[in-house]
Scaffold this active site. Structure first.
Site, PDB file in Angstrom:
ATOM      1  N   LYS A  45      33.519   5.215  25.827  1.00  0.00           N
ATOM      2  CA  LYS A  45      34.964   5.236  25.568  1.00  0.00           C
ATOM      3  C   LYS A  45      35.679   4.709  26.813  1.00  0.00           C
ATOM      4  O   LYS A  45      35.353   5.090  27.937  1.00  0.00           O
ATOM      5  CB  LYS A  45      35.391   6.672  25.277  1.00  0.00           C
ATOM      6  CG  LYS A  45      36.885   6.887  25.187  1.00  0.00           C
ATOM      7  CD  LYS A  45      37.380   6.952  23.763  1.00  0.00           C
ATOM      8  CE  LYS A  45      38.876   7.280  23.756  1.00  0.00           C
ATOM      9  NZ  LYS A  45      39.509   7.013  22.462  1.00  0.00           N
ATOM     10  N   ASN A  73      43.948   4.344  14.092  1.00  0.00           N
ATOM     11  CA  ASN A  73      44.093   5.371  15.115  1.00  0.00           C
ATOM     12  C   ASN A  73      45.140   4.969  16.126  1.00  0.00           C
ATOM     13  O   ASN A  73      45.400   3.782  16.348  1.00  0.00           O
ATOM     14  CB  ASN A  73      42.753   5.623  15.810  1.00  0.00           C
ATOM     15  CG  ASN A  73      42.504   4.655  16.950  1.00  0.00           C
ATOM     16  OD1 ASN A  73      42.833   4.918  18.090  1.00  0.00           O
ATOM     17  ND2 ASN A  73      41.947   3.491  16.633  1.00  0.00           N
ATOM     18  N   PHE A 132      40.244  -5.683  26.277  1.00  0.00           N
ATOM     19  CA  PHE A 132      41.454  -6.513  26.175  1.00  0.00           C
ATOM     20  C   PHE A 132      41.974  -6.482  24.741  1.00  0.00           C
ATOM     21  O   PHE A 132      42.574  -7.423  24.260  1.00  0.00           O
ATOM     22  CB  PHE A 132      41.137  -7.980  26.552  1.00  0.00           C
ATOM     23  CG  PHE A 132      40.816  -8.194  28.003  1.00  0.00           C
ATOM     24  CD1 PHE A 132      41.023  -7.197  28.958  1.00  0.00           C
ATOM     25  CD2 PHE A 132      40.317  -9.423  28.445  1.00  0.00           C
ATOM     26  CE1 PHE A 132      40.722  -7.416  30.296  1.00  0.00           C
ATOM     27  CE2 PHE A 132      40.017  -9.644  29.773  1.00  0.00           C
ATOM     28  CZ  PHE A 132      40.212  -8.644  30.716  1.00  0.00           C
ATOM     29  N   CYS A 134      42.942  -3.158  22.721  1.00  0.00           N
ATOM     30  CA  CYS A 134      43.643  -2.047  22.093  1.00  0.00           C
ATOM     31  C   CYS A 134      45.069  -2.435  21.721  1.00  0.00           C
ATOM     32  O   CYS A 134      45.848  -2.822  22.587  1.00  0.00           O
ATOM     33  CB  CYS A 134      43.664  -0.832  23.018  1.00  0.00           C
ATOM     34  SG  CYS A 134      42.411   0.338  22.532  1.00  0.00           S
ATOM     35  N   LYS A 172      35.998  -7.851  25.446  1.00  0.00           N
ATOM     36  CA  LYS A 172      36.300  -7.437  24.064  1.00  0.00           C
ATOM     37  C   LYS A 172      37.628  -8.041  23.632  1.00  0.00           C
ATOM     38  O   LYS A 172      38.661  -7.839  24.270  1.00  0.00           O
ATOM     39  CB  LYS A 172      36.346  -5.915  23.961  1.00  0.00           C
ATOM     40  CG  LYS A 172      36.461  -5.422  22.518  1.00  0.00           C
ATOM     41  CD  LYS A 172      36.164  -3.926  22.431  1.00  0.00           C
ATOM     42  CE  LYS A 172      36.274  -3.414  21.005  1.00  0.00           C
ATOM     43  NZ  LYS A 172      35.923  -1.990  20.929  1.00  0.00           N
ATOM     44  N   ASN A 199      38.300  -6.115  18.089  1.00  0.00           N
ATOM     45  CA  ASN A 199      38.935  -4.830  18.317  1.00  0.00           C
ATOM     46  C   ASN A 199      39.777  -4.516  17.073  1.00  0.00           C
ATOM     47  O   ASN A 199      39.738  -5.264  16.097  1.00  0.00           O
ATOM     48  CB  ASN A 199      39.807  -4.900  19.580  1.00  0.00           C
ATOM     49  CG  ASN A 199      39.995  -3.522  20.204  1.00  0.00           C
ATOM     50  OD1 ASN A 199      40.358  -2.575  19.517  1.00  0.00           O
ATOM     51  ND2 ASN A 199      39.740  -3.414  21.500  1.00  0.00           N
ATOM     52  N   CYS A 344      34.213  -3.651 -22.084  1.00  0.00           N
ATOM     53  CA  CYS A 344      35.429  -3.152 -21.430  1.00  0.00           C
ATOM     54  C   CYS A 344      36.533  -4.210 -21.435  1.00  0.00           C
ATOM     55  O   CYS A 344      37.698  -3.894 -21.241  1.00  0.00           O
ATOM     56  CB  CYS A 344      35.147  -2.698 -20.005  1.00  0.00           C
ATOM     57  SG  CYS A 344      34.749  -4.053 -18.874  1.00  0.00           S
ATOM     58  N   CYS A 347      36.922  -8.630 -18.009  1.00  0.00           N
ATOM     59  CA  CYS A 347      36.780 -10.060 -17.705  1.00  0.00           C
ATOM     60  C   CYS A 347      37.812 -10.855 -18.493  1.00  0.00           C
ATOM     61  O   CYS A 347      38.428 -11.784 -17.984  1.00  0.00           O
ATOM     62  CB  CYS A 347      35.364 -10.544 -18.004  1.00  0.00           C
ATOM     63  SG  CYS A 347      34.840 -10.285 -19.712  1.00  0.00           S
ATOM     64  N   CYS A 351      40.814 -12.994 -16.668  1.00  0.00           N
ATOM     65  CA  CYS A 351      40.861 -14.447 -16.820  1.00  0.00           C
ATOM     66  C   CYS A 351      42.145 -14.868 -17.524  1.00  0.00           C
ATOM     67  O   CYS A 351      42.794 -15.837 -17.149  1.00  0.00           O
ATOM     68  CB  CYS A 351      39.642 -14.936 -17.609  1.00  0.00           C
ATOM     69  SG  CYS A 351      39.530 -16.730 -17.666  1.00  0.00           S
ATOM     70  N   CYS A 393      35.754 -13.346 -13.242  1.00  0.00           N
ATOM     71  CA  CYS A 393      35.199 -12.443 -14.258  1.00  0.00           C
ATOM     72  C   CYS A 393      33.953 -11.728 -13.746  1.00  0.00           C
ATOM     73  O   CYS A 393      33.755 -10.542 -13.987  1.00  0.00           O
ATOM     74  CB  CYS A 393      34.891 -13.201 -15.546  1.00  0.00           C
ATOM     75  SG  CYS A 393      33.797 -14.607 -15.313  1.00  0.00           S
ATOM     76  N   CYS A 397      33.677  -7.580 -13.488  1.00  0.00           N
ATOM     77  CA  CYS A 397      32.730  -6.950 -14.420  1.00  0.00           C
ATOM     78  C   CYS A 397      32.096  -5.709 -13.781  1.00  0.00           C
ATOM     79  O   CYS A 397      31.534  -5.788 -12.692  1.00  0.00           O
ATOM     80  CB  CYS A 397      31.644  -7.939 -14.817  1.00  0.00           C
ATOM     81  SG  CYS A 397      30.424  -7.207 -15.937  1.00  0.00           S
TER      82      CYS A 397
END
Lengths: 436, 484
Positions: A45, A73, A132, A134, A172, A199, A344, A347, A351, A393, A397
Site C-alpha cells: 500500500k 474508493n 502516479f 490515484c 504506475k 490505476n 425467450c 434475440c 435485433c 443476438c 441469448c
C-alpha cells in the site's frame, strides 16, 4: 506443469499474480496471509507522508443480483508511518525471500523521492512502484494522478527517482488521461524500468435518491472516487494494448484492472503484460482466489503446450490493429440451434429494436420447437439476407452455444478500408453502394 | 357426539399459517433478477387474464413495486388472490422458458403476491375510475371472481356497474371457499374494496330473483352479466346423508372464514369424500383444526384423482390418509349422531368400468363426514332467472367464448356457471372478456388490449389468455394473419 515464474524488469516472482497496492497490502499481517495463500508478489500500500482518511470509503456498482461489478474508493495512501511500513516490508521479505515485495511510493520533492528510494532499498524491497495514478484526494495536493496526467512532470519525477535508484522502478499510470501511451513514453524517457496500468478511473458509482448524495456518503457529502473491479477490465485491456503496441515505449508491463481469475490474467498477459496485479477480487473474496488463478493458468498453458508464462506474453498484441486494416469482405451470419432454443425471443427483440431487423418470429411448425412445450409459441428465425453478422443476438441469448456466428464465404478477396480507398483512387473499382 | 372445536387460538394460528409466506425484499429481488424478461413471453400467453408478467417482474427488480402492482391489477383486479391460489405450475410457471434451460421456473405467483401485497398493505391507489362516464349501466349478478373481473373492467371503461351479491360479503369463493393457509378472507376483501374504489356499487345480501326481479334489472340496466358460479355439492344418495355431522365441503370451509378458527367445530375422525382440490382443502384443514385422523375416500385410484399433484403433496405432508378404490355405502349413526361410514371396495372390470366389489363392505368409525364431490351446475337457477336462455347439456350456460354473450343478446356470462368449474383466474379472465363483449355490443367499439408483447405471428386459434388478439404492430399482425 508449466513454468509460472516471471521476471519483470529484474523483479522475480514464482508466479505472475501480485497483490496490487491497495487495502489488501496494507500490513505485514495481510502480506503474510497473501503469501501463505500463494500470491507471487505484493505491491505494498502506497507509502508517503502520513495522511488522515475519512470514514466511509468504498462504494459499489451492483447489477441485478451481482455485487461489486464495479467498485470505487476514496481511501488515500497508507495512513501508517513510513517507518512502520518499511519495517514491515523488511520483515515480510525476510520471511518470504522467494516472493516479490514492491514498495509503492508517493511523495513530492526531489529530496523526498531520494530518501524514499534509499529506504526502499534498505528494507530489502525487490523494487518500487511510483504511484502516479490515484485520482482522488492526493491529486488535489499535486501528487498521484496530478503527476500521471502530465507527461512532462512524469518524466521529471522519474528522472529524480532514477538518480537514486538501485532497484527496479515501475511507474504506475493513470487511465484518467487522453493517451496513456504518452504517459508511458514519458516514463520511458525518464528512465523507468517498467510501467504498470491501469490505476483507478474517476467515478461516481451511485446517487442515493433519498438523500440526493452520492455514495460513499461522508457526513452529507461525497467525492469522486477511483473505479475498479470487473467492469473496468475492458478499459484496462485497451490501455494495456496501447502501451504494449507502442514502439516508443518498449517497457515490461504489470497489468492491472478488473482481474478476477486466471482467464482475465491470461488475457492481460496475451495483450502484453508480463504479470498482473489484483485488488478488487481480493477485497470481495479474500486471498484464497489465487489458488485457482495458479491452477487454471497452469492447466491452460499445459493444454496449449506452452512451457511458460512468457511463452504467451504478448501473443494477442499483433491481432489488434487499426479499424482501417480490417477486411471489409469478411462476413458472418447468426445461426440458431433449435435443439437448444428456449423461446425467450430476446434475440428477436434485440435485433428488431436494437439492430438490423434480421430476425423474424415464425410459427414453430416451420422450424420445430426444440424442448419448448407451448404449441403456439412463436420462435425466432434468422433472415440471412438481412443479417449483417453484428453478433448482438448471440450476445443476448441466455443459452450457451444456442446462437453461433458462422463464417460465410463471400468469394471476395480480403479488402481493407485502406485497400478500398486506394482502389477507388486508382479507378480500379466503383464505390460500394450504401446500405438501403 | 356433537362436534366441538379441538384447538386453541394459538394452535389454530400456527396450524393455519400460510404455506408460502410473503417474500422478504431480498428474496423477491433475487427471484426477480432471475427472470430473463422474455419478449412475447409464454407465461403471458398461459395466463387467462393476460398479465404482462415479465413487465411486472422487471419492475420488482428495478425497485418499482407500485408500478409492478399496477401492471398486475390492471390486467387482473384479483391479482393478489390469484397469486396465492392459481395452480401456477399448470399456468404461467408451467410455461416458463427456464424449464427449457433445465432450471426451476421463475416463482411468478410469489412475486405477484409480493407486488400486490405492497399495493394493498400501503393502500396505494393504482387503478383509477374512467375519466369519462359513458352514461350506460350494467348489472352484475354474483360478486365472485367473474363478476368482480367484469365489473372492474366495465368501470374502467366508463360504465355504471352494480353488483348483486346474495352473501354478506362479495368475493365469492375467494372470500368463503379457499383453504385458509392459501388465501385469507381479508386478502379477498381488499380486492373487493379495490373494485369498489373504481365506482362499482356492490349490493350484498341481495339475491336476484328473490329480492329483486330480473325484469327490473332489465328495465334499469343496459346489459346484465351473470357470474353465479356453481350450485350445491352433488348428493351421495346414500342413507344417513342428512345427519348433522355430514357437511358439504364448501360449507365447512365457509365456517373457517366466518368465525375465529379456534371456534370451528371439527370431528376427531373426519372422512372427506372425493379427491378434487376442494377435497384436499377440506381434509388438510380438518387435520390442521385438530382432527386425529382425516381420510380421503375416493372411488378411483391415486393416478385418477382430479387434484393437482402439489395439492396431493400438501395433504400427504399434513398426515392425511387416503382410501383409494373405496365408496361410501351408508352413513352409520347412533342416536342421530354420525359414528362411521359403511364403505365398499371398487375395482375396474374387464369392460374398463368401475364396479363395486360385492361383499366387500366394511365399517370405518368417523364422527364427521365432508362431501367434496364437485358442485352442480346452476341449470335450475339459470332457467328460473332467464327462462329463454339456452343451456348446454351439462347445465352450463351457452355463451360466446370471445364475448361472453349468451343466447339472450343483453345477457352475458362467465366463470363457473359458464365453464362448469375452473380456476379463479379463468373466472376473472372470462369476466373481463365479457366486459369487453358488453362494451362492443353497447358501443360498437372494440377495446384495444393493453400494448404488450404477445403472440406476434401466431395465426392459430387463441389459447392461454384467449383475450382479444393483442396487436403490437398492426401492419405486421395483418401481414402474418393475412398469410393464412
Amino acid at each position: 506443469m508449466a513454468d509460472l515464474s516471471i521476471n519483470l524488469a529484474g523483479i522475480k516472482s514464482p508466479n505472475p499474480f501480485w497483490v496490487a497496492s491497495a487495502p489488501p497490502s496494507n500490513t505485514a499481517y495481510q502480506c503474510h496471509r497473501a503469501f501463505e495463500a500463494g500470491w507471487g508478489g505484493v505491491v505494498w500500500k502506497t507509502i508517503g507522508d502520513p495522511i488522515v482518511n475519512v470514514s466511509s470509503r468504498y462504494s459499489s456498482h451492483n447489477i441485478g443480483g451481482i455485487r461489486m461489478v464495479g467498485f470505487n474508493n476514496i481511501e488515500l495512501i497508507s495512513d501508517r508511518s513510513p517507518e512502520t511500513n518499511f519495517r514491515e516490508i523488511e520483515e515480510c521479505k525476510k520471511r518470504w525471500p522467494d516472493r516479490a515485495v514492491i514498495a509503492s511510493l508517493m511523495t513530492d520533492t526531489r529530496e523526498h523521492w531520494h530518501d524514499y528510494m534509499k529506504r526502499s532499498r534498505d528494507c530489502g524491497a525487490d523494487g518500487v512502484e511510483l504511484n502516479f495514478g490515484c485520482p482522488h484526494g492526493m491529486c488535489e495536493r499535486g501528487m498521484g494522478s496530478a503527476v500521471g496526467q502530465n507527461p512532462d512532470v512524469i518524466e521529471t519525477i522519474v528522472g529524480w527517482v532514477m538518480e537514486a535508484a538501485e532497484i527496479p522502478v515501475i511507474v504506475k499510470l493513470t487511465p484518467n488521461i487522453t493517451s496513456v501511451a504518452h504517459a508511458a513514453r514519458a516514463a520511458k524517457r525518464g528512465g523507468a524500468n517498467a510501467v504498470s496500468l491501469i490505476n483507478t478511473i474517476n467515478s461516481i458509482t451511485q446517487v442515493n435518491l433519498d438523500t440526493m448524495c452520492p455514495e460513499p456518503y461522508v457526513a452529507g457529502r461525497s467525492t469522486h472516487g477511483g473505479y475498479c473491479g470487473p467492469a473496468v477490465k475492458p478499459i484496462a485491456l485497451n490501455m494495456l494494448h496501447e502501451v504494449a503496441s507502442d514502439p516508443e515505449v518498449g517497457l515490461p508491463i504489470s497489468g492491472i484492472g478488473g482481474i478476477s481469475n486466471w482467464k482475465d490474467a491470461a488475457e492481460f498477459i496475451a495483450l502484453g503484460a508480463t504479470g498482473v496485479q489484483v485488488c478488487t477480487a481480493i477485497m470481495h473474496y479474500g486471498f484464497r482466489i489465487v489458488e485457482d488463478m495458479i491452477d487454471g493458468l497452469n492447466d491452460y498453458l499445459d493444454s496449449k503446450g506452452m512451457k511458460s508464462v512468457s511463452d504467451m506474453c504478448g501473443k494477442a498484441v499483433h491481432s489488434v490493429n487499426k479499424w482501417e486494416t480490417l477486411d471489409l469482405n469478411y462476413k458472418r451470419v447468426a445461426s440458431i440451434d433449435y435443439d437448444k432454443c428456449i423461446g425467450c425471443n430476446l434475440c428477436y427483440i434485440a435485433c428488431e429494436d436494437g439492430a438490423h431487423q434480421a430476425i423474424g418470429l415464425v410459427k414453430p411448425t416451420t422450424q420445430g420447437l426444440g424442448p419448448g412445450r407451448l404449441p403456439g409459441k412463436p420462435i425466432p428465425e434468422i433472415k440471412e439476407d438481412h443479417c449483417v453478422g453484428c453478433n448482438l443476438c448471440s450476445l443476448v441469448c441466455p443459452v450457451d452455444h444456442c446462437i453461433t456466428m458462422v463464417d460465410v464465404k463471400t468469394g471476395g478477396k480480403p479488402m481493407s478500408w485502406k485497400d478500398y480507398q486506394a482502389a477507388l483512387v486508382a479507378g480500379k473499382m466503383k464505390p460500394i453502394p450504401a446500405h438501403p | 357426539m356433537k362436534l366441538k372445536p379441538l384447538i386453541s387460538a394459538r394452535q389454530a394460528a400456527a396450524n393455519m399459517a400460510e404455506l408460502e409466506p410473503k417474500y422478504t425484499p431480498q428474496e423477491a429481488l433475487v427471484e426477480a433478477d432471475r427472470c430473463l424478461y422474455c419478449f412475447d413471453a409464454p407465461c403471458i400467453m398461459a395466463c387467462p387474464t393476460g398479465i404482462d408478467i415479465p413487465s411486472f417482474i422487471k419492475k420488482i427488480a428495478n425497485g418499482n413495486l407500485t408500478g409492478s402492482g399496477r401492471v398486475i391489477l390492471q390486467a387482473n383486479p384479483l391479482g393478489g388472490s390469484c397469486a396465492r391460489v392459481c395452480p401456477t405450475s399448470a399456468l404461467c410457471e408451467g410455461a416458463c422458458v427456464m424449464l427449457d434451460r433445465d432450471e426451476k421456473p421463475i416463482k411468478i405467483g410469489r412475486l405477484q403476491r409480493y407486488a400486490t401485497d405492497h399495493v394493498f398493505e400501503n393502500k396505494i391507489k393504482v387503478l383509477e375510475p374512467a375519466a369519462k362516464k359513458l352514461g350506460k349501466s350494467v348489472a352484475v349478478i354474483g360478486g365472485g371472481p367473474a363478476g368482480l373481473g367484469c365489473a372492474a373492467e366495465l368501470a374502467q371503461l366508463g360504465y355504471d356497474v352494480t353488483i348483486f351479491e346474495k352473501e354478506k360479503q362479495a368475493g365469492g369463493l375467494n372470500t368463503y371457499g379457499i383453504a385458509y393457509y392459501k388465501l385469507r378472507p381479508e386478502d379477498s376483501l381488499a380486492e373487493v374494496e379495490l373494485v369498489k374504489s373504481l365506482g362499482v356499487k356492490i349490493k350484498t345480501g341481495v339475491e336476484v330473483g328473490r329480492d329483486i326481479k330480473v325484469a327490473q334489472l332489465e328495465k334499469q340496466f343496459d346489459a346484465i352479466f351473470v357470474g353465479i358460479g356453481l350450485g350445491r355439492t352433488y348428493r351421495l344418495g346414500i342413507p344417513g346423508e342428512d345427519l348433522p355431522e355430514v357437511f358439504e365441503a364448501l360449507d365447512f370451509i365457509k365456517l373457517l372464514h366466518t368465525q375465529p378458527l379456534h371456534k370451528v367445530p371439527v370431528g376427531k375422525r373426519v372422512a372427506v369424500i372425493g379427491c378434487g382440490n376442494t377435497a384436499i382443502d377440506a381434509v388438510t384443514q380438518s387435520k390442521r383444526l385438530g382432527a386425529t385422523d382425516a381420510v380421503i375416500i375416493y372411488r378411483r385410484g391415486e393416478k385418477d384423482m382430479p387434484a393437482y399433484p402439489y395439492e396431493y403433496e400438501i395433504a400427504k405432508a399434513d398426515g392425511c390418509a387416503f382410501l383409494f378404490h373405496t365408496v361410501p355405502v351408508e352413513v352409520v349413526s347412533e342416536k342421530g349422531r354420525v359414528t362411521g361410514l359403511k364403505l365398499a371396495r371398487t375395482r375396474t372390470n374387464a369392460q374398463g368400468k368401475l364396479e363395486v366389489v360385492k361383499g366387500s363392505e366394511f365399517i370405518e368409525p368417523f364422527d364427521m363426514v365432508i362431501k367434496a364431490l364437485g358442485q352442480e351446475p346452476q341449470a335450475v337457477l339459470l332457467k328460473k332467472l332467464f327462462p329463454k336462455v339456452k343451456l348446454n347439456k351439462d347445465g352450463t350456460v351457452i355463451r360466446s367464448g370471445e364475448s361472453g354473450q349468451t343466447s339472450l343478446k343483453h345477457v352475458f356470462a362467465g366463470g363457473d356457471c359458464a365453464n362448469g368449474g375452473r380456476e379463479v383466474v379463468n373466472a376473472v379472465g372470462e369476466g373481463k372478456k365479457a366486459a369487453r363483449g358488453i362494451h362492443k355490443w353497447l358501443t360498437g367499439e372494440r377495446v384495444a388490449g393493453p400494448i404488450q408483447a404477445t403472440r406476434l405471428g401466431v395465426a392459430g386459434p387463441p389459447f392461454g389468455s384467449g383475450l382479444d388478439k393483442p396487436v403490437r404492430v398492426p401492419e405486421l399482425e395483418a401481414e402474418y394473419f393475412g398469410k393464412k
